[in-house]
Design a protein around this motif. Structure first.
Motif, PDB file in Angstrom:
ATOM      1  N   LEU A 169       0.966  -1.119  -0.244  1.00 53.22           N
ATOM      2  CA  LEU A 169      -0.127  -0.108  -0.010  1.00 53.22           C
ATOM      3  C   LEU A 169       0.939   1.317  -0.100  1.00 53.22           C
ATOM      4  N   GLU A 170       1.499   1.358  -1.106  1.00 53.99           N
ATOM      5  CA  GLU A 170       2.327   2.637  -1.254  1.00 53.99           C
ATOM      6  C   GLU A 170       2.070   3.217  -2.731  1.00 53.99           C
ATOM      7  N   GLU A 171       1.822   4.602  -2.818  1.00 54.18           N
ATOM      8  CA  GLU A 171       1.134   5.019  -4.090  1.00 54.18           C
ATOM      9  C   GLU A 171       1.754   4.544  -5.278  1.00 54.18           C
ATOM     10  N   LYS A 172       3.296   4.549  -5.398  1.00 52.22           N
ATOM     11  CA  LYS A 172       3.894   4.201  -6.527  1.00 52.22           C
ATOM     12  C   LYS A 172       3.498   2.656  -6.957  1.00 52.22           C
ATOM     13  N   ARG A 173       3.548   1.726  -6.191  1.00 47.93           N
ATOM     14  CA  ARG A 173       3.095   0.373  -6.227  1.00 47.93           C
ATOM     15  C   ARG A 173       1.831   0.178  -6.736  1.00 47.93           C
ATOM     16  N   LEU A 174       0.757   1.188  -6.183  1.00 46.20           N
ATOM     17  CA  LEU A 174      -0.412   0.913  -6.734  1.00 46.20           C
ATOM     18  C   LEU A 174      -0.654   1.422  -8.023  1.00 46.20           C
ATOM     19  N   LEU A 175       0.139   2.573  -8.184  1.00 48.01           N
ATOM     20  CA  LEU A 175      -0.049   3.006  -9.809  1.00 48.01           C
ATOM     21  C   LEU A 175       0.666   1.967 -10.672  1.00 48.01           C
ATOM     22  N   ASP A 176       1.853   1.339 -10.393  1.00 47.75           N
ATOM     23  CA  ASP A 176       2.425   0.531 -11.085  1.00 47.75           C
ATOM     24  C   ASP A 176       1.383  -0.622 -11.567  1.00 47.75           C
ATOM     25  N   LYS A 177       0.628  -1.070 -10.706  1.00 54.63           N
ATOM     26  CA  LYS A 177      -0.447  -2.235 -10.908  1.00 54.63           C
ATOM     27  C   LYS A 177      -1.550  -1.728 -11.729  1.00 54.63           C
ATOM     28  N   VAL A 178      -2.052  -0.791 -11.030  1.00 49.82           N
ATOM     29  CA  VAL A 178      -3.407  -0.458 -11.422  1.00 49.82           C
ATOM     30  C   VAL A 178      -3.248   0.325 -13.284  1.00 49.82           C
ATOM     31  N   VAL A 179      -2.329   1.174 -13.370  1.00 43.51           N
ATOM     32  CA  VAL A 179      -1.829   1.987 -14.678  1.00 43.51           C
ATOM     33  C   VAL A 179      -0.953   1.060 -15.410  1.00 43.51           C
ATOM     34  N   GLY A 180       0.042   0.904 -14.895  1.00 43.94           N
ATOM     35  CA  GLY A 180       1.313   0.353 -15.490  1.00 43.94           C
ATOM     36  C   GLY A 180       0.967  -0.992 -16.037  1.00 43.94           C
ATOM     37  N   ALA A 181       0.594  -2.042 -15.108  1.00 35.54           N
ATOM     38  CA  ALA A 181       0.330  -3.365 -15.279  1.00 35.54           C
ATOM     39  C   ALA A 181      -1.147  -3.641 -15.813  1.00 35.54           C
ATOM     40  N   ARG A 182      -1.969  -2.288 -15.773  1.00 39.89           N
ATOM     41  CA  ARG A 182      -3.621  -2.632 -16.297  1.00 39.89           C
ATOM     42  C   ARG A 182      -4.112  -3.596 -15.656  1.00 39.89           C
ATOM     43  N   ARG A 183      -4.008  -3.729 -14.370  1.00 35.40           N
ATOM     44  CA  ARG A 183      -4.815  -4.715 -13.515  1.00 35.40           C
ATOM     45  C   ARG A 183      -5.770  -4.137 -12.564  1.00 35.40           C
ATOM     46  N   GLY A 184      -6.503  -4.955 -11.724  1.00 38.36           N
ATOM     47  CA  GLY A 184      -7.303  -4.386 -10.792  1.00 38.36           C
ATOM     48  C   GLY A 184      -6.839  -4.482  -9.376  1.00 38.36           C
ATOM     49  N   GLY A 185      -7.776  -4.787  -8.433  1.00 35.36           N
ATOM     50  CA  GLY A 185      -7.278  -5.003  -7.084  1.00 35.36           C
ATOM     51  C   GLY A 185      -8.610  -5.068  -6.270  1.00 35.36           C
ATOM     52  N   PHE A 186      -8.328  -5.226  -4.851  1.00 37.95           N
ATOM     53  CA  PHE A 186      -9.501  -5.010  -3.820  1.00 37.95           C
ATOM     54  C   PHE A 186      -9.324  -3.552  -3.238  1.00 37.95           C
ATOM     55  N   CYS A 187     -10.213  -3.209  -2.311  1.00 36.41           N
ATOM     56  CA  CYS A 187     -10.568  -1.918  -2.134  1.00 36.41           C
ATOM     57  C   CYS A 187      -9.402  -0.966  -1.708  1.00 36.41           C
ATOM     58  N   TYR A 188      -8.537  -1.455  -0.899  1.00 36.28           N
ATOM     59  CA  TYR A 188      -7.166  -0.725  -0.561  1.00 36.28           C
ATOM     60  C   TYR A 188      -6.276  -0.612  -1.638  1.00 36.28           C
TER      61      TYR A 188
END
Length: 279
Positions: free
Chosen positions: A52-71
């Motif tokens: 739960l760090e901003e860069k890691r979240l962006l890497d996943k949701v934007v960079g890797a074009r993935r989803g996730g759960f609420c956090y």
């Protein structure tokens, strides 16, 4: 977030850069997010660490074009909104489960968003199936929208469903209700992303959480319905509530749904990891 990251996130959503952080802009961004970025727990079963760090979240949701759960989803969405000029507050929630009992502290992350044209909004792109658009945070009457009939109500401290549950001093907790059924309880106090680390770990590892015990990938469709892949079961739900359920037989079919239905490219079909139930 820098300007390049903001632009990349907006491209992922297919959204133009809003001229101003208004309530209309927030509505547009939330519904686009729900349609494009799936609610999914694949990382739990792929052995991917959830950080739960901003860069890691962006890497996943934007960079890797993935989803996730609420956090992850609300964490990333909150960062985008803040970068666009919205005033964003992270809120902790506890989800109502069986028999109306509340889940663990920091069970859920939601967003309180203030816009320049007045009013605060409850924005949530990480609950799975909830409201399509932000809910007026201070409104205590019914709010009817495509996702159902919603109400944000002052919580009854005697109906918490958990022994020893207490309401924090200050403003009362709030219950988010959908079609007459309580979904989660919100604490009004501001939080930071790091506060949710233990909740993310628990939901990733505990046999008491449904995330380690099942696979889910789900998103809102353009017509207001929903497409959900639970393991090998594909469900398409219409805006009128009609459901079409199909069991996928081959790995190729499953991978094709991840690719064509959710824009997630996988090399192999994920499988539920074994969960230690001895503890």
């Amino acid at each position: 977030m820098n300007a390049e990251q903001v632009d990349a996130y907006l491209r992922r959503l297919g959204a133009a850069h809003p001229a101003s952080p208004t309530s209309d802009a927030l509505r547009e961004l939330q519904v686009r997010h729900l349609r494009v970025v799936p609610f999914e727990n694949l990382s739990v079963h792929l052995g991917e660490e959830i950080v739960l760090e901003e860069k890691r979240l962006l890497d996943k949701v934007v960079g890797a074009r993935r989803g996730g759960f609420c956090y992850e989803l609300n964490g990333a969405f909150g960062a985008l909104l803040a970068a666009l000029g919205f005033e964003v507050t992270l809120l902790a929630g506890r989800v109502y489960g069986e028999e109306g009992r509340l889940g663990i502290p920091f069970d859920h992350l939601a967003l309180r968003v203030r816009t320049v044209d007045g009013g605060d909004w409850l924005a949530d792109v990480g609950f799975g199936a909830l409201s399509h658009f932000p809910l007026a945070f201070e409104e205590r009457g019914e709010q009817v929208e495509p996702g159902g009939t919603f109400r944000i109500a002052t919580a009854d401290p005697d109906a918490a469903g958990v022994r020893g549950d207490t309401v924090a001093a200050g403003a009362a907790d709030l219950d988010v209700v959908r079609d007459g059924r309580r979904q989660y309880r919100l604490e009004p106090r501001p939080r930071v992303l790091g506060d949710f680390t233990a909740g993310a770990w628990w939901h990733s590892t505990s046999p008491a959480s449904h995330f380690p015990r099942s696979l889910v990938c789900s998103r809102l469709t353009e017509d207001g319905g929903r497409i959900t892949l639970s393991g090998r079961t594909l469900t398409r739900t219409g805006i009128d509530g009609t459901r079409e359920v199909r069991d996928l037989v081959s790995d190729e079919e499953v991978l094709a749904v991840y690719r064509d239905g959710f824009a997630i490219e996988l090399s192999a079909v994920p499988a539920v990891r074994s969960v230690d139930r001895s503890g």
